[in-house]
Design a protein around this motif. Structure first.
Motif, short mmCIF file in Angstrom:
data_model
loop_
_atom_site.label_atom_id
_atom_site.label_comp_id
_atom_site.label_asym_id
_atom_site.label_seq_id
_atom_site.Cartn_x
_atom_site.Cartn_y
_atom_site.Cartn_z
N PRO A 1 0.84 -1.20 0.00
CA PRO A 1 0.00 0.00 0.00
C PRO A 1 0.88 1.26 0.00
O PRO A 1 2.03 1.23 0.44
N PHE A 2 0.31 2.35 -0.50
CA PHE A 2 1.01 3.62 -0.36
C PHE A 2 1.08 3.95 1.12
O PHE A 2 0.18 3.58 1.88
N PRO A 3 2.11 4.67 1.57
CA PRO A 3 2.17 5.05 2.99
C PRO A 3 0.96 5.89 3.38
O PRO A 3 0.55 6.77 2.62
N PRO A 4 0.36 5.60 4.53
CA PRO A 4 -0.78 6.41 4.97
C PRO A 4 -0.38 7.88 5.12
O PRO A 4 0.72 8.19 5.57
N GLU A 5 -1.28 8.76 4.70
CA GLU A 5 -1.06 10.21 4.85
C GLU A 5 -1.85 10.66 6.08
O GLU A 5 -3.08 10.60 6.10
N CYS B 1 -5.39 6.54 2.89
CA CYS B 1 -4.46 5.56 2.35
C CYS B 1 -5.09 4.87 1.16
O CYS B 1 -6.31 4.69 1.11
N SER B 2 -4.27 4.50 0.19
CA SER B 2 -4.76 3.77 -0.97
C SER B 2 -3.75 2.70 -1.36
O SER B 2 -2.63 2.68 -0.87
N ASP B 3 -4.18 1.84 -2.26
CA ASP B 3 -3.35 0.71 -2.69
C ASP B 3 -3.61 0.46 -4.17
O ASP B 3 -4.76 0.43 -4.60
N VAL C 1 0.70 5.41 11.59
CA VAL C 1 -0.24 4.39 11.11
C VAL C 1 0.52 3.46 10.18
O VAL C 1 1.28 3.92 9.32
N VAL C 2 0.31 2.17 10.35
CA VAL C 2 0.88 1.16 9.46
C VAL C 2 -0.28 0.52 8.69
O VAL C 2 -1.22 0.01 9.30
N ALA C 3 -0.23 0.60 7.36
CA ALA C 3 -1.26 0.00 6.51
C ALA C 3 -0.80 -1.39 6.07
O ALA C 3 0.37 -1.58 5.71
N LYS C 4 -1.71 -2.36 6.11
CA LYS C 4 -1.40 -3.73 5.69
C LYS C 4 -2.40 -4.16 4.63
O LYS C 4 -3.57 -3.81 4.69
N SER D 1 3.04 -0.71 4.81
CA SER D 1 3.74 0.57 4.66
C SER D 1 3.46 1.41 5.89
O SER D 1 2.43 1.27 6.54
N ASN D 2 4.40 2.29 6.18
CA ASN D 2 4.41 3.06 7.42
C ASN D 2 4.30 4.54 7.10
O ASN D 2 4.98 5.03 6.20
#
Length: 112
Positions: free
Chosen positions: A16-20, A43-45, A92-95, A102-103
């Motif tokens: 995923p793109f890093p969370p904003e 966040c997006s992917d 925030v860590v997106a999985k 991503s962090n």
């Protein structure tokens, strides 16, 4: 001696793109209401398989896990309990469904 390689179908999977982190903005001062503030991020992917977020918040370095949320929309928020008069650090860590992550990096804010 000959060696042959027959490639199978390609499997592409992207992290995923890093969370904003959109609120509170890093370095800002926030006034809690009933000792709560909203934490908000987007966040997006590329391959649309985001599954969850890990939210970290503390007064030291942003390494204390406070909540795991399932992904429901591109913009997400969470009410977090804070105390007045402190500097907080959060990330925030997106999985995604394939285990990629991503962090956001660590942001900070101060409470009134």
């Amino acid at each position: 001696t000959w060696k042959f390689y027959l490639s199978g179908p390609s499997v592409d999977n992207y992290a995923p793109f890093p969370p904003e982190l959109t609120f509170p903005i890093s370095g800002s001062t926030v006034t809690p209401i009933n000792n709560l503030i909203p934490l908000q991020w987007s966040c997006s992917d590329v391959d649309n398989d985001l599954s969850s977020y890990e939210i970290y918040l503390d007064k030291v370095d942003g390494t204390t896990l406070i909540k795991i949320l399932n992904h429901e929309s591109e913009t997400t928020s969470l009410e977090a309990e804070v105390e007045q008069g402190f500097v907080y650090y959060w990330k925030v860590v997106a999985k995604d469904a394939q285990g990629n992550e991503s962090n956001s990096g660590v942001y900070s804010f101060r409470t009134n």
